[in-house]
Enzyme design. Sequence first.
Site, PDB file in Angstrom:
ATOM      1  N   ASP A  59       0.866  -1.165   0.000  1.00 13.21           N
ATOM      2  CA  ASP A  59       0.000   0.000   0.000  1.00 13.21           C
ATOM      3  C   ASP A  59       0.913   1.229   0.000  1.00 13.21           C
ATOM      4  OD1 ASP A  59      -2.268   1.556   0.000  1.00 13.21           O
ATOM      5  OD2 ASP A  59      -3.225   0.490   1.649  1.00 13.21           O
ATOM      6  N   GLU A 102     -17.643   9.999   4.921  1.00 12.02           N
ATOM      7  CA  GLU A 102     -17.064   8.684   5.181  1.00 12.02           C
ATOM      8  C   GLU A 102     -16.188   8.301   3.992  1.00 12.02           C
ATOM      9  OE1 GLU A 102     -20.119   5.710   5.538  1.00 12.02           O
ATOM     10  OE2 GLU A 102     -20.829   5.976   3.488  1.00 12.02           O
TER      11      GLU A 102
END
Length: 729
Positions: free
Chosen positions: A269, A473
Site C-alpha cells: 500500500d 465517510e
Amino acid sequence: MLRITFAILILLSSIACSLNASNKKVKKQLTPTRFEQRVNELIAQMTLDEKISQLMNGSDGIERLGILPYDWWNEALHGVARNGRATVFPQAIGMAATFDTTLVHNIATAISDEARAKFNTAQKMGNYSKYAGLTFWTPNVNIFRDPRWGRGQETYGEDPYLTSCIGVTFARGLQGDHPKYLKTAACAKHFAVHSGPEALRHEFNVNPSRKDLYETYLPAFEALVKKANVEAVMGAYNRVYGESASGSQFLLKDILRDQWGFNGHIVSDCGAIEDIWKHHKIAKNPAEACAIAVKVGLNINCGMTYKYLHEAMDQKLITEEDIDRLLYPALMTRFKLGMFDAKEENPYNSIPESVVGSEKHVQLAHQAAAESMVLLQNRDNVLPLDKNIKKLYVTGPYAADVNVLMGNYYGASDRFSTFLQGIVGKVNLGTTVEYKIGILPTTPNNNPIDWTTPDAKMSDAIIVVLGESNLTEGEEGDAIASMHKGDRETIALPAHQIAFLKKLRDNNKKPIITVLTGGSPIALTEVCEYSDAVIMAWYPGQEGGLALGDVIFGDAVPSGRLPITFPVTEKTLPAYEDYSMKGRTYRYMSDNIMFPFGYGLSYTTFAYSDLKVTSGAMNGKKDITVEVTVKNTGNVGGREVVQLYLSLPKAGKSNPYSSLVAFDKVDIPAGGSKTVKFTVAKEQLQSVLENGSKKTLKGNYRLTASASAPSARSSELGATSVSLDFSLK
C-alpha cells in the site's frame, strides 16, 4: 507458418527497440519463447540501477531495452477511476447488495474493456502517468467487520463467503479469459486483517486469534489466489502479530507464497514500506525497512522507499540476487499484459474507444444500480407510487447531489442522473413536482426560516433523500467533512437530518419515502418511525437517479439485499479497535440487530418449503447437493435471493451462529415456483479450531434456506425460511 511469422515480428521488434547510437551497451536479442525465459533474459541485461528503477510504482523507461515508462498505480473499484471519462457503476458495497455474480462479472468485464481502450489510446499519445496503466488495485476484499469504518463501502460486506464469490468473479472479469494474455491485472487488497481505524492505520498492530484469522479474515484472499488466479496482492499498512503487513514473513511468504502457491506480484500500500521504520519503528532507517520488505518478497513499492535499496546492498542486508527475485514476478505481469509483444498479437489491443461509456455499459450500470437498492420498509405497501400522482414533493440534502452517486475511487462519467432527475423523469407530465433542498447535509441551517416542510405537507407524497456522502465517510484523507479521518464515531444520522424528517412527519399522514445514501450501516430506528418506506440506495453510480425512479414507481421490483448487518446502535458493539469477531456481524451477534444480513423486501412475497438433500452422503466426507422450493406468493413477478446457511456444532459458542454457504438470485413469476439447487462442499462442513486448523466435528448440524440470515430478528421481520437438521457421528 503463423508461429514463424510471429517469431520474426517479435525479433524485428526487439531489434528495432535496441537500436540507439548513444548507448554503448548493445542489447542482446530476446528469443521470443515462453515468457519465463524472456523475463530472465531481460533481467540479465539490466544494470542494478535499472532493476531498482522498475520496483517502484512510477517505473522508469529503459529505451535501450525497449521498456516504456510505466506507473503501476491504477484503480477500478467500480469503474476505471481517476483517469477521465469512464462508466461509473455502483460502489462495491452496492454491487455486493445485488447478490448477483453474473451481473458483477459483466460489470468487471465492461470495466476492463474500457480500461484497455483507454490504455491503448493513452499509449498512442505517450501518456504513461499514474492511473493510465493496466494494473488495477482492485478488488478490496477486506471484511467489513465494524460499521464505523469509512472504507467499508469499498468492500463486499461482512461475510467471507459472499466476499469471496463477488471478489473472485470481479477479478476474473478484470483479467479476462485469454490463454496467454491478461486483459488487465487485478489485485486483492489489503492483505490482511485490515479494516480501520483509519486514523491509526500507519501504526496499529492487530493480534487476531488464529481462529478469527482463518475463519474470517483470510478466506476471501485465499479464494482470489486459488480460484481467480489473481495477478497481484497488496499488503496492508497495519502490523499483524507485530510484523508490518507489507513486510510480514508470516503473511506474505509462509501463507501467501508457500501455503497458497501465489506466483504473481506483491505491491505495498502507498507509503507502507516507509511506515516500517517511520511509524511502526520495526526498522531503524529506510534501508533496513527495504531489506525487510525484500526478504519477504514484496515486489513493487508504492512510494519511493525502494530508492534506498542501494544503501541496503551497501550494508549487506540484501544482494543483487534478491533484487532479481523481486523483479521477476513484476516483469512477468507486464509480459502477460502484452507490453513486450507486437500489438497485433494481443486481441485486447483492438478494443475500440467506443466501448467507453457505450450504451451497453450505461444500461449495465442502470441495471446494477436498480438491483443494488434495498427496500427496508414498505408500510401498508405505499410503494410503488402511482406515476399519475398529482403532487409530489422532493427534498433532502442529497436529492440533487452528484457526489452521492459516486462514493470513493470513482471515475468521471459524462452523464450523471441525480435522484431528482430520475424521479421527475418517471411521473406524468401533468404531475406537479416541487423540490427544495430543505437542509444542509452535515450541519444545521444557518437561516431559521423554513419554507420546505409546510409546502411538503401539502403534497400527496414526500420523497426525502438523507444519509452520508463521500465527504463524511471514506479513506483517511478523502472524506474532508469527517472528524475522524474518514471513519464515523456513530452510525446515527446527523441530528438535524432526523429533526428534519420528524418535522416532515409531524401532523402529516401523507406517505413519506426516505431514500438513504451511504456505504455503511445507518441507525434506522427513528428513520423507520417517521417514514412509510425506506430505501437504502448506497452510492449507486452514474445511473442511480434513473434506477431509483424505476424502483419507486414500480418499473423495477426491488431485489437488493443487505451485505452487512445494520445494528440498532454502535453503542453496544465491541470497541472499534478490537479485531475479535465476538459480537460482530451476523455470524457472531444475536441482538442489537435492526436489519439482518441478507435482508431486503420486494413488491411481492416468497415462501420456502421442501428443503432436502438430493445427493451425497451425510458423513462429512463428501459434497452434498440440496434443493429447496421457492414460491412467489404475490401478484407480481420478482427476483429472490435464495440464501443457504449452515450452523455447525457448538453454534453460538465456539462456532458462528450460522454462515452463508451458498446463494442464488432467481426470477420467479407471480404465482410460480422454482426449485433451487445448491452444492455444499465437504470443506464447508469443517469447523475452524482455536489454533486455526480445520476439523469436521461430530454433532448436530443445521441447514437453513432463508430470505436473510437466520436470527430472531429475521423472524420478527417476517423473513421466510425452512431448515434441515442432521448429525455427524
